[in-house]
Design a protein around this motif. Structure first.
Motif, PDB file in Angstrom:
ATOM      1  N   ASP B  16       0.821  -1.213   0.000  1.00 25.96           N
ATOM      2  CA  ASP B  16       0.000   0.000   0.000  1.00 25.96           C
ATOM      3  C   ASP B  16       0.858   1.267   0.000  1.00 25.96           C
ATOM      4  O   ASP B  16       0.470   2.281  -0.585  1.00 25.96           O
ATOM      5  N   GLU B  19       1.651   2.254  -3.349  1.00 26.98           N
ATOM      6  CA  GLU B  19       0.508   2.836  -4.068  1.00 26.98           C
ATOM      7  C   GLU B  19       0.394   4.349  -3.847  1.00 26.98           C
ATOM      8  O   GLU B  19      -0.236   5.033  -4.647  1.00 26.98           O
ATOM      9  N   VAL B  20       0.953   4.864  -2.736  1.00 28.40           N
ATOM     10  CA  VAL B  20       0.846   6.314  -2.480  1.00 28.40           C
ATOM     11  C   VAL B  20       2.189   7.028  -2.694  1.00 28.40           C
ATOM     12  O   VAL B  20       2.387   8.139  -2.193  1.00 28.40           O
ATOM     13  N   GLU B  23       1.888  10.663  -4.035  1.00 32.92           N
ATOM     14  CA  GLU B  23       1.466  11.675  -3.061  1.00 32.92           C
ATOM     15  C   GLU B  23       2.610  12.005  -2.097  1.00 32.92           C
ATOM     16  O   GLU B  23       2.799  13.168  -1.725  1.00 32.92           O
ATOM     17  N   PRO B  64      -3.283  12.672   2.711  1.00 33.93           N
ATOM     18  CA  PRO B  64      -3.645  11.325   3.211  1.00 33.93           C
ATOM     19  C   PRO B  64      -5.134  11.013   3.074  1.00 33.93           C
ATOM     20  O   PRO B  64      -5.507   9.875   2.821  1.00 33.93           O
ATOM     21  N   SER B  67      -5.591  10.112  -0.431  1.00 35.62           N
ATOM     22  CA  SER B  67      -4.999   8.774  -0.605  1.00 35.62           C
ATOM     23  C   SER B  67      -5.919   7.681  -0.058  1.00 35.62           C
ATOM     24  O   SER B  67      -5.944   6.575  -0.583  1.00 35.62           O
ATOM     25  N   SER B  68      -6.669   7.995   1.008  1.00 37.06           N
ATOM     26  CA  SER B  68      -7.545   6.981   1.600  1.00 37.06           C
ATOM     27  C   SER B  68      -8.601   6.540   0.585  1.00 37.06           C
ATOM     28  O   SER B  68      -8.985   5.377   0.547  1.00 37.06           O
ATOM     29  N   LYS B  70      -8.139   6.839  -2.730  1.00 34.84           N
ATOM     30  CA  LYS B  70      -7.409   6.199  -3.834  1.00 34.84           C
ATOM     31  C   LYS B  70      -7.026   4.756  -3.486  1.00 34.84           C
ATOM     32  O   LYS B  70      -7.205   3.845  -4.293  1.00 34.84           O
ATOM     33  N   LEU B  71      -6.514   4.570  -2.267  1.00 38.32           N
ATOM     34  CA  LEU B  71      -6.007   3.246  -1.864  1.00 38.32           C
ATOM     35  C   LEU B  71      -7.064   2.155  -1.993  1.00 38.32           C
ATOM     36  O   LEU B  71      -6.776   1.049  -2.448  1.00 38.32           O
ATOM     37  N   LYS B  98      -3.669  -0.246   5.402  1.00 37.30           N
ATOM     38  CA  LYS B  98      -3.919   0.990   4.644  1.00 37.30           C
ATOM     39  C   LYS B  98      -3.897   2.197   5.583  1.00 37.30           C
ATOM     40  O   LYS B  98      -3.339   3.245   5.250  1.00 37.30           O
ATOM     41  N   LEU B 102      -1.454   5.627   5.647  1.00 35.12           N
ATOM     42  CA  LEU B 102      -1.947   7.011   5.656  1.00 35.12           C
ATOM     43  C   LEU B 102      -1.338   7.797   6.826  1.00 35.12           C
ATOM     44  O   LEU B 102      -0.991   8.970   6.679  1.00 35.12           O
ATOM     45  N   GLN B 105       2.190   8.583   5.989  1.00 37.25           N
ATOM     46  CA  GLN B 105       2.215   9.678   5.026  1.00 37.25           C
ATOM     47  C   GLN B 105       2.056  11.031   5.745  1.00 37.25           C
ATOM     48  O   GLN B 105       2.786  11.982   5.473  1.00 37.25           O
TER      49      GLN B 105
END
Lengths: 232, 256
Positions: B16, B19-20, B23, B64, B67-68, B70-71, B98, B102, B105
């Motif tokens: 995960d 994946e970010v 960002e 974040p 991103s939450s 998006k994830l 996940k 966040l 991040q």
């Protein structure tokens, strides 16, 4: 053993499974055959715990499928791996989750399928992706192997490689393989038992060899005959 | 031999985190550019760079939450949800990994900005801000002010956790609807926020937080910290409830 007991499933107006009753015998290669939209993928996803029945119940060794996920290796029809993964990263990921992961088998099959660990999943051809998916699925010593349309959209040479891999690796009596497909020709020689499914119901089932003997037809012809009768 | 839960969690977390990456890089590059800017600019112009740093701080807090969404949504759009839902782990572990990403991040981004701000202060601003410097020195001399700032940071972290849990809950609820997933997600998100606000108001720990902060930051710091902690605790409890609800729906109701 996998059992479907009066399983019903509806998606909107479509009855995907209609009071489906069946039992998959352990230790065999089983074909779940039928045309597109017959309910094959719904049944496969139900065994994998990705779908749930509206009525009736599915049991895997007496347990609900979601409690049996460590016993099932599921290969869905769609591409379900992260595109940024290399094959090595994908294998590392799977290894961490499944105690039945077999490194020797993985290494052996990697060579047999002509794959390399540095291949990036998102950058390879559809045929190679299909082989990667198969490799990651069969590298486990899972009691149940579910292959949903494993040959769909794959060229003839890759199909042969996939079928040869399954034949080479199958341990009779120890593992149950369920192959769902509408392309019966390719797997006709592979399956021990067959279930022909249409509109969520079993229309013909039995031992592949017995069906061929009693009807004097190939499995493809049996399917055509069965579905002609259903449509009439 | 069964594989350890920690190893599984770490694998999910690293996946995960990848994946970010975009960002995370936005904040890292932004901070690097601003830091380079004030190190290379003249002493007169350097103080102006405090504004981009404030903007970056807002971005580090907001990203974040984006991103939450998006994830989780990418798992469906890229069909990787078939892999994730087939894994022999609970929804709590999937969503927990996940959430950990966040929080990483958020904490990473804000700490990076704090470090850059400190550099800006030490190298360029200290000569201009003699009086302010003295008041900032209170950080070291007045433990209550330091505690107030810490409570403020922690409450920001808790509020972000609450927002991300609301995001997870509404997205998972949205996935229960086959046709109007996006609409259900949006409506659930808004309704959950409104209901949470009403619950916190009823408990007396909600929307007055900013007012209390303004009144009390210059006055009774101990009282301010106490209010802040109560408010954070309420948000944390709501976040945990929403997280558990999301995990239960994921485990029991979600279908592909």
């Amino acid at each position: 053993m996998i059992e479907f007991d009066h399983v019903g499933k509806r998606f909107g107006n479509v009855q995907a499974l209609d009071h489906l009753n069946l039992q998959f015998s352990p230790g065999k290669i089983i074909g779940l055959f039928g045309p597109n939209g017959a309910g094959k993928s719904t049944a496969m996803k139900m065994i994998a715990g990705l779908n749930q029945p509206d009525s009736g119940h599915v049991l895997v060794d007496g347990q609900k499928p979601r409690q049996s996920r460590d016993k099932i290796a599921f290969l869905p029809e769609i591409d379900y791996l992260y595109g940024w993964w290399t094959l090595k990263q994908a294998a590392d990921f799977m290894r961490s989750f499944y105690a039945d992961w077999d490194d020797n088998k993985y290494t052996e099959l990697l060579g047999f399928l002509n794959l390399r660990e540095d291949m990036k999943i998102g950058k390879i051809s559809k045929g190679q992706r299909a082989k990667c998916k198969l490799l990651l699925t069969v590298s486990r010593r899972a009691p149940y192997l579910l292959l949903d349309e494993p040959l769909s959209g794959i060229d003839i040479l890759t199909r042969e490689e996939i079928i040869n891999t399954l034949i080479r690796d199958f341990r009779e009596g120890e593992q149950t393989i369920i192959i769902s497909t509408h392309e019966i020709n390719d797997v006709e020689s592979l399956v021990d038992e067959v279930f022909f499914i249409d509109q969520g119901r079993i229309v013909v089932s039995g031992s592949a060899e017995e069906l061929r003997m009693t009807k004097g037809l190939s499995l493809v012809e049996i399917m055509k005959e069965a579905f002609r009768n259903v449509q009439q | 031999m069964s594989n350890s839960k920690l190893k599984m969690f770490t694998k999910l977390y690293l996946k995960d985190l990848h994946e970010v990456t975009a960002e995370i890089m936005i904040v890292v590059i932004g901070v690097a550019l601003v830091t380079a800017g004030f190190l290379l600019s003249s002493d007169q112009k350097a103080p102006l760079l405090i504004f981009p740093l404030i903007l970056l701080l807002g971005l580090a807090g907001l990203l974040p939450l984006i991103s939450s969404f998006k994830l989780l949504s990418r798992e469906w759009s890229q069909n990787t949800v078939y892999l994730v839902m087939s894994l022999p782990v609970s929804g709590a572990m999937i969503l927990g990994a996940k959430m950990a990403v966040l929080l990483t991040q958020y904490i990473g981004g804000t700490l990076l900005i704090a470090l850059s701000s400190y550099l800006l202060y030490v190298t360029k601003l200290s000569q201009y801000l003699t009086t302010q410097q003295q008041s900032l020195m209170m950080l070291y001399n007045n433990p209550q002010l330091f505690q107030s700032l810490l409570a403020f940071y922690v409450s920001g972290l808790v509020f972000l956790t609450f927002l991300c849990c609301t995001s997870f809950f509404s997205q998972i609820a949205g996935k229960l609807s086959a046709k109007f997933s996006g609409l259900v997600t949006a409506v659930t998100f808004i309704i959950t926020l409104i209901l949470s606000g009403k619950i916190l108001d009823a408990l007396g720990t909600g929307s007055d937080e900013l007012y209390h902060m303004m009144i009390q930051i210059s006055g009774d710091a101990a009282n301010y910290i106490s209010n802040m902690n109560m408010s954070s605790l309420s948000y944390l409890v709501l976040a945990i409830i929403l997280f558990i609800l999301a995990a239960v729906i994921y485990d029991r109701k979600l279908e592909l």
